[in-house]
Design an enzyme around this catalytic site. Structure first.
Site, PDB file in Angstrom:
ATOM      1  N   HIS A  54      24.920   9.925  33.795  1.00 57.83           N
ATOM      2  CA  HIS A  54      24.669   8.944  34.710  1.00 57.83           C
ATOM      3  C   HIS A  54      24.529   7.361  33.860  1.00 57.83           C
ATOM      4  O   HIS A  54      24.226   7.243  32.754  1.00 57.83           O
ATOM      5  CB  HIS A  54      23.201   9.160  35.223  1.00 57.83           C
ATOM      6  CG  HIS A  54      22.692   8.191  36.078  1.00 57.83           C
ATOM      7  ND1 HIS A  54      22.920   7.916  37.151  1.00 57.83           N
ATOM      8  CD2 HIS A  54      21.705   7.198  35.604  1.00 57.83           C
ATOM      9  CE1 HIS A  54      22.346   6.955  38.024  1.00 57.83           C
ATOM     10  NE2 HIS A  54      21.423   6.667  36.799  1.00 57.83           N
ATOM     11  N   ALA A  62      54.920  15.076  39.400  1.00 60.71           N
ATOM     12  CA  ALA A  62      55.335  15.325  38.324  1.00 60.71           C
ATOM     13  C   ALA A  62      54.447  16.540  37.327  1.00 60.71           C
ATOM     14  O   ALA A  62      55.191  17.454  36.726  1.00 60.71           O
ATOM     15  CB  ALA A  62      55.194  14.267  37.545  1.00 60.71           C
ATOM     16  N   GLY A  81      53.866   6.714  53.884  1.00 59.79           N
ATOM     17  CA  GLY A  81      53.547   7.973  52.967  1.00 59.79           C
ATOM     18  C   GLY A  81      53.005   7.202  51.539  1.00 59.79           C
ATOM     19  O   GLY A  81      52.840   6.183  51.501  1.00 59.79           O
ATOM     20  N   ARG A 120      71.957  12.576  33.068  1.00 59.76           N
ATOM     21  CA  ARG A 120      72.836  11.671  33.597  1.00 59.76           C
ATOM     22  C   ARG A 120      72.455  10.175  33.075  1.00 59.76           C
ATOM     23  O   ARG A 120      73.159   9.444  32.848  1.00 59.76           O
ATOM     24  CB  ARG A 120      73.245  11.689  34.887  1.00 59.76           C
ATOM     25  CG  ARG A 120      72.431  11.526  35.728  1.00 59.76           C
ATOM     26  CD  ARG A 120      72.556  11.595  37.237  1.00 59.76           C
ATOM     27  NE  ARG A 120      71.606  11.787  38.187  1.00 59.76           N
ATOM     28  CZ  ARG A 120      71.377  11.124  39.302  1.00 59.76           C
ATOM     29  NH1 ARG A 120      72.425  10.693  39.818  1.00 59.76           N
ATOM     30  NH2 ARG A 120      70.367  11.460  40.233  1.00 59.76           N
TER      31      ARG A 120
HETATM   32  P1  NAI Z   1      56.193  10.808  51.903  1.00 59.04           P
HETATM   33  O1  NAI Z   1      56.793  12.244  52.437  1.00 59.04           O
HETATM   34  O2  NAI Z   1      55.079  10.791  51.080  1.00 59.04           O
HETATM   35  O3  NAI Z   1      56.037   9.764  53.066  1.00 59.04           O
HETATM   36  C1  NAI Z   1      57.310   9.592  53.790  1.00 59.04           C
HETATM   37  C2  NAI Z   1      56.630   8.912  55.253  1.00 59.04           C
HETATM   38  O4  NAI Z   1      57.818   8.354  56.326  1.00 59.04           O
HETATM   39  C3  NAI Z   1      56.062  10.129  55.794  1.00 59.04           C
HETATM   40  O5  NAI Z   1      54.753   9.920  56.729  1.00 59.04           O
HETATM   41  C4  NAI Z   1      56.939  10.330  57.133  1.00 59.04           C
HETATM   42  O6  NAI Z   1      56.519  10.523  58.638  1.00 59.04           O
HETATM   43  C5  NAI Z   1      57.670   8.793  57.354  1.00 59.04           C
HETATM   44  N1  NAI Z   1      58.927   8.697  58.160  1.00 59.04           N
HETATM   45  C6  NAI Z   1      59.957   9.578  57.784  1.00 59.04           C
HETATM   46  N2  NAI Z   1      60.962   9.158  58.363  1.00 59.04           N
HETATM   47  C7  NAI Z   1      60.494   7.823  59.212  1.00 59.04           C
HETATM   48  C8  NAI Z   1      61.140   7.028  59.873  1.00 59.04           C
HETATM   49  N3  NAI Z   1      62.433   6.800  60.244  1.00 59.04           N
HETATM   50  N4  NAI Z   1      60.561   5.797  60.253  1.00 59.04           N
HETATM   51  C9  NAI Z   1      59.071   5.551  59.826  1.00 59.04           C
HETATM   52  N5  NAI Z   1      58.574   6.800  58.999  1.00 59.04           N
HETATM   53  C10 NAI Z   1      59.375   7.666  58.707  1.00 59.04           C
HETATM   54  O7  NAI Z   1      57.423  10.266  50.982  1.00 59.04           O
HETATM   55  P2  NAI Z   1      57.498   9.022  49.889  1.00 59.04           P
HETATM   56  O8  NAI Z   1      56.475   7.969  50.150  1.00 59.04           O
HETATM   57  O9  NAI Z   1      58.861   8.793  50.216  1.00 59.04           O
HETATM   58  O10 NAI Z   1      57.516   9.794  48.598  1.00 59.04           O
HETATM   59  C11 NAI Z   1      58.599  10.829  48.379  1.00 59.04           C
HETATM   60  C12 NAI Z   1      57.869  11.860  47.344  1.00 59.04           C
HETATM   61  O11 NAI Z   1      57.574  11.261  46.074  1.00 59.04           O
HETATM   62  C13 NAI Z   1      56.602  12.518  47.889  1.00 59.04           C
HETATM   63  O12 NAI Z   1      56.932  13.878  48.097  1.00 59.04           O
HETATM   64  C14 NAI Z   1      55.473  12.324  47.068  1.00 59.04           C
HETATM   65  O13 NAI Z   1      54.684  13.314  46.839  1.00 59.04           O
HETATM   66  C15 NAI Z   1      56.251  11.837  45.760  1.00 59.04           C
HETATM   67  N6  NAI Z   1      55.571  10.709  45.340  1.00 59.04           N
HETATM   68  C16 NAI Z   1      54.209  10.830  44.673  1.00 59.04           C
HETATM   69  C17 NAI Z   1      53.360   9.865  44.318  1.00 59.04           C
HETATM   70  C18 NAI Z   1      52.019  10.183  43.704  1.00 59.04           C
HETATM   71  O14 NAI Z   1      51.529  11.332  43.635  1.00 59.04           O
HETATM   72  N7  NAI Z   1      51.106   9.218  43.916  1.00 59.04           N
HETATM   73  C19 NAI Z   1      53.890   8.506  44.231  1.00 59.04           C
HETATM   74  C20 NAI Z   1      55.276   8.431  44.775  1.00 59.04           C
HETATM   75  C21 NAI Z   1      55.806   9.533  45.160  1.00 59.04           C
END
Ligand code: NAI
Length: 471
Positions: free
Chosen positions: A445, A321, A184, A37
């Site tokens: 090293h 990804a 997160g 999209r």
């Molecule tokens: P996440 O699942 O990593 O973190 C979300 C956090 O928000 C959790 O710790 C949760 O306990 C908290 N939370 C949920 N509801 C809440 C509330 N109402 N108030 C306060 N805290 C709350 O999700 P995020 O950071 O949004 O990332 C989403 C996805 O994208 C993940 O599955 C992640 O693996 C992926 N991602 C991966 C990256 C990487 O590999 N570096 C970078 C960005 C995203």
């Protein structure tokens, strides 16, 4: 019927999973149609996720590194920030990669369609483009339609002071006071970007710890840095109300330990997880069974409908990804009649903050929960000449090892480049290497990568870069 086209294989979604699937199927000789999209190929990862965030994190890491040089005798003036130039730089990186993917699609004769695809049946889709409605029929379909940010109830996602991972990357301005809701991966990565660019960043996390899936010890150096960078970190806390002012500011009520406090912020970034994009697909018109919005698949990436595959975020966690790319290739190969399966022993997680945190396979948290026995070997970077030379002595490389076979079950690393160093751990685990294999591998090293070999030497009792008293 007019506007009907047919593909041997049709892929819905051109993210890192979808375009990998489409390109692999084309390389295997199929007539492939790739539908998205978005007008640009690359999905969330390239257009508004992994790549633009890493472009920004690179800038802010260099800014922090430059500031820390004052400890080493080099002092710079306060940096001047041109937010428009930063945005243009980030956009140019995305554009360059968009163009690369489009060129690769063309070279492989993959037909791309820009439009929203919705199922009509188990072998037909309707695609709404800017100009027309097309009916696309297929022998096999690979669903790679990804995920989107979730919102917290009662918050208007379209309010200009509410940022998502997508709009935060637009870098419209640098808010003076920014609340990150969700501690997160996204919250911490983007929180660090904004903190270094000048925002007062506060984080509110629902659970007792930030980055809940990772072991506490490998998070410690990151938390130490975040405590200095962020104005406040509120764990075991939740946002109960977000009330926008007429002037655009937000009154946000945060409940912590039974008490509720209301504070004013210029903007809030909501990063509380992602949900699968199943609702866009009109999946009800197929026989595919859904599971809380996700699509269940087998090791061949097949759904319960024989000719429809699904890969990436839409099939559940971890939404990463590199998982999607590998699944995409498996789906393409199976759809082309080859023998393949998604059968990996681990998928690495990396938080691209400064310092980086990376882990894969067994964690101590999981071992405790599932009562899995393990032995642990750690190499503290405080004993690495290279780490000390670059001011990274808070880092650590940790291996979790099977007490019987001595095979590596899990890896945890914190420090600059942890996300790169963990690749050695991935190979070691996939190859079933034991600690001796790793310890006898010659590492260059002085590098941070040699801390991986040294952690294995700690386990083997052959380490000479540390003094470990005999048991
Ligand atoms: P996440 O699942 O990593 O973190 C979300 C956090 O928000 C959790 O710790 C949760 O306990 C908290 N939370 C949920 N509801 C809440 C509330 N109402 N108030 C306060 N805290 C709350 O999700 P995020 O950071 O949004 O990332 C989403 C996805 O994208 C993940 O599955 C992640 O693996 C992926 N991602 C991966 C990256 C990487 O590999 N570096 C970078 C960005 C995203």
């Amino acid at each position: 019927m007019k506007n009907n086209i047919h593909g041997d294989i049709v892929v819905i979604g051109a993210g890192p999973g979808g375009y990998a699937a489409a390109f692999r199927a084309a390389d295997l000789g199929k007539n492939v149609i790739l539908i998205d999209r978005d007008s640009e190929l690359g999905g969330v990862c390239l257009n508004r996720g992994c790549i633009p965030s890493k472009a920004l994190l690179h800038i802010t890491k260099v800014m922090d590194d430059a500031a820390s040089l004052s400890r080493m005798g080099v002092t710079y003036d306060k940096p001047k920030i041109d937010i428009n130039a930063i945005r243009a730089h980030k956009d140019s990186i995305v554009k360059q990669l968009n163009t690369g993917i489009a060129q690769m699609a063309k070279a492989r004769k993959v037909k791309t369609i820009n439009g929203l695809a919705r199922f009509i049946s188990n072998d037909q889709l309707s695609v709404k483009t800017n100009k027309e409605d097309i009916v696309v029929t297929f022998d096999k379909c690979i669903i790679a339609s990804g995920s989107s940010s979730t919102m917290i109830p009662g918050v208007d996602p379209d309010h200009p002071s509410i940022l998502t991972s997508r709009t935060a990357l637009d870098l419209v301005d640098i808010p003076k006071d920014l609340l990150v809701i969700g501690g997160g991966v996204i919250g911490l990565e983007l929180g660090q970007v904004y903190a270094t660019l000048g925002s007062n960043v506060s984080v509110v996390e629902f659970l007792p710890n930030l980055i809940p899936g990772a072991d506490k010890d490998i998070l410690r150096p990151l938390l130490r840095k975040l405590k200095k960078q962020f104005k406040s970190i509120m764990t075991s806390s939740k946002v109960t109300k977000v009330e926008p002012h007429k002037n655009g500011k937000l009154d946000i009520s945060i409940e912590s330990n039974g008490k509720t406090e209301t504070k004013t912020f210029d903007k809030a970034l909501v990063a509380v997880g992602r949900k699968p994009n199943t609702d866009l697909l009109n999946i009800e018109s197929t026989d595919i069974k859904t599971n809380n919005g996700f699509l269940d698949v087998d090791v061949y990436q097949k759904t319960n409908v024989e000719n429809i595959f699904a890969i990436g975020d839409i099939c559940g966690n971890p939404m990463l990804a590199h998982r999607a790319t590998h699944q995409g290739k498996v789906a393409a190969e199976v759809a082309c009649g080859h023998s393949a399966a998604f059968d990996v022993c681990a998928i690495p997680s990396v938080v691209y903050t400064d310092p980086e945190v990376a882990w894969a396979g067994l964690t101590e948290l999981e071992a405790k929960e599932k009562e899995i026995s393990f032995e642990k070997a750690e190499f503290p970077w405080a004993a690495s000449g290279r780490a000390i030379a670059i001011g990274a002595n808070q880092g650590k490389t940790k291996l979790l090892i099977d007490p019987e076979t001595k095979q590596i079950l899990g890896v945890g690393i914190v420090g600059p480049g942890a996300g790169d160093i963990i690749s050695e751990g991935m190979l070691a685990m996939e190859m079933g290497s034991d600690a001796e294999d790793v310890s006898l591998t010659v590492h260059p090293h002085p590098t941070l990568g040699e801390t991986f070999g040294m952690a294995a030497e700690v386990f083997e009792g052959t380490i000479t870069d540390l003094y470990v008293p005999k048991k």
